[in-house]
Design a protein around this motif. Structure first.
Motif, PDB file in Angstrom:
ATOM      1  N   UNK A  77      76.450  56.669 112.308  1.00 32.74           N
ATOM      2  CA  UNK A  77      76.824  55.316 111.882  1.00 32.74           C
ATOM      3  C   UNK A  77      75.563  54.487 111.650  1.00 32.74           C
ATOM      4  N   UNK A  78      74.915  54.133 112.745  1.00 26.31           N
ATOM      5  CA  UNK A  78      73.645  53.412 112.612  1.00 26.31           C
ATOM      6  C   UNK A  78      73.754  51.996 112.103  1.00 26.31           C
ATOM      7  N   UNK A  79      74.937  51.398 112.197  1.00 31.08           N
ATOM      8  CA  UNK A  79      75.072  50.012 111.753  1.00 31.08           C
ATOM      9  C   UNK A  79      74.325  49.057 112.679  1.00 31.08           C
ATOM     10  N   UNK A  80      74.354  49.366 113.963  1.00 35.39           N
ATOM     11  CA  UNK A  80      73.656  48.532 114.937  1.00 35.39           C
ATOM     12  C   UNK A  80      72.175  48.897 115.007  1.00 35.39           C
ATOM     13  N   UNK A  81      71.900  50.192 114.905  1.00 40.06           N
ATOM     14  CA  UNK A  81      70.523  50.692 115.004  1.00 40.06           C
ATOM     15  C   UNK A  81      70.238  51.556 113.779  1.00 40.06           C
ATOM     16  N   UNK A  82      69.627  50.966 112.737  1.00 38.64           N
ATOM     17  CA  UNK A  82      69.399  51.727 111.500  1.00 38.64           C
ATOM     18  C   UNK A  82      68.246  52.717 111.615  1.00 38.64           C
ATOM     19  N   UNK A  83      68.452  53.740 112.422  1.00 36.60           N
ATOM     20  CA  UNK A  83      67.464  54.802 112.621  1.00 36.60           C
ATOM     21  C   UNK A  83      68.288  56.081 112.745  1.00 36.60           C
ATOM     22  N   UNK A  84      67.919  57.110 111.956  1.00 39.04           N
ATOM     23  CA  UNK A  84      68.737  58.324 111.878  1.00 39.04           C
ATOM     24  C   UNK A  84      69.033  58.922 113.245  1.00 39.04           C
ATOM     25  N   UNK A  85      70.300  58.978 113.597  1.00 38.93           N
ATOM     26  CA  UNK A  85      70.746  59.661 114.809  1.00 38.93           C
ATOM     27  C   UNK A  85      72.180  60.119 114.604  1.00 38.93           C
ATOM     28  N   UNK A  86      72.485  61.260 115.213  1.00 38.15           N
ATOM     29  CA  UNK A  86      73.835  61.828 115.140  1.00 38.15           C
ATOM     30  C   UNK A  86      74.459  61.820 116.522  1.00 38.15           C
ATOM     31  N   UNK A  87      75.691  61.353 116.587  1.00 39.60           N
ATOM     32  CA  UNK A  87      76.451  61.412 117.821  1.00 39.60           C
ATOM     33  C   UNK A  87      77.191  62.743 117.858  1.00 39.60           C
ATOM     34  N   UNK A  88      77.127  63.419 118.979  1.00 35.79           N
ATOM     35  CA  UNK A  88      77.852  64.680 119.176  1.00 35.79           C
ATOM     36  C   UNK A  88      78.658  64.502 120.457  1.00 35.79           C
ATOM     37  N   UNK A  89      79.969  64.425 120.301  1.00 38.77           N
ATOM     38  CA  UNK A  89      80.823  64.015 121.431  1.00 38.77           C
ATOM     39  C   UNK A  89      81.936  65.029 121.647  1.00 38.77           C
ATOM     40  N   UNK A  90      82.013  65.573 122.857  1.00 41.79           N
ATOM     41  CA  UNK A  90      83.128  66.460 123.214  1.00 41.79           C
ATOM     42  C   UNK A  90      84.344  65.585 123.497  1.00 41.79           C
ATOM     43  N   UNK A  91      85.447  65.885 122.808  1.00 40.28           N
ATOM     44  CA  UNK A  91      86.674  65.087 122.949  1.00 40.28           C
ATOM     45  C   UNK A  91      87.795  65.916 123.567  1.00 40.28           C
ATOM     46  N   UNK A  92      88.594  65.248 124.369  1.00 38.72           N
ATOM     47  CA  UNK A  92      89.704  65.900 125.073  1.00 38.72           C
ATOM     48  C   UNK A  92      90.966  65.066 124.874  1.00 38.72           C
ATOM     49  N   UNK A  93      92.096  65.751 124.855  1.00 36.66           N
ATOM     50  CA  UNK A  93      93.368  65.050 124.647  1.00 36.66           C
ATOM     51  C   UNK A  93      93.632  64.002 125.714  1.00 36.66           C
TER      52      UNK A  93
END
Ligand SMILES: [Zn+2]
Length: 139
Positions: A77-93
């Protein structure tokens, strides 16, 4: 993100670093951050983009192996912090926001037993990320 401060650093190399977000509701929430300043992903050259995505994939694979999540979310996203980063999030039901994005309004209260169980696997997950990235980048 140009300079690291108060980060839970998991691994770093010359090009990128991996941190864990320390989010109480999302224990397995990692970020792959490009070390040099770049606002947009397309500011990186093709080789750099490939390297960045290889790290994202390595983290995703570790999360799948260690935690068997229902889904892994990748986001830049980077709308708040315009510096290339990827979020990797494990999601559970059972997590507070599933099936919505973690930035959406919560769907349910936190499941403390499940969170505790997941939290117990995080150190092993961190170690597996270090191992995966260390071997990929020869560190
Ligand atoms: Zn920056």
């Amino acid at each position: 993100l140009c300079t690291a401060s108060h980060e839970n650093l998991i691994w770093q190399g010359e090009q990128l670093r991996v941190i864990r977000a320390d989010d109480a509701h999302f224990p397995a929430f990692y970020r792959v951050i490009w070390q040099q300043h770049a606002a947009e992903f397309s500011d990186l050259c093709a080789a750099e983009r490939a390297s960045c995505m290889a790290a994202v994939v390595a983290v995703e694979q570790v999360l799948r192996t260690q935690l068997t999540p229902h889904k892994v979310n990748l986001a830049s996203l980077g709308n708040m912090v315009p510096h290339v980063h990827w979020h990797v999030i494990a999601r559970f039901e059972w997590d507070t926001h599933f099936p919505q994005p973690i930035w959406a309004p919560p769907q349910r209260p936190p499941n403390m037993p499940k969170l505790q169980q997941l939290g117990g696997k995080i150190e092993t997950t961190d170690a597996a990320i270090r191992l995966a990235l260390g071997s990929a980048w020869g560190a």
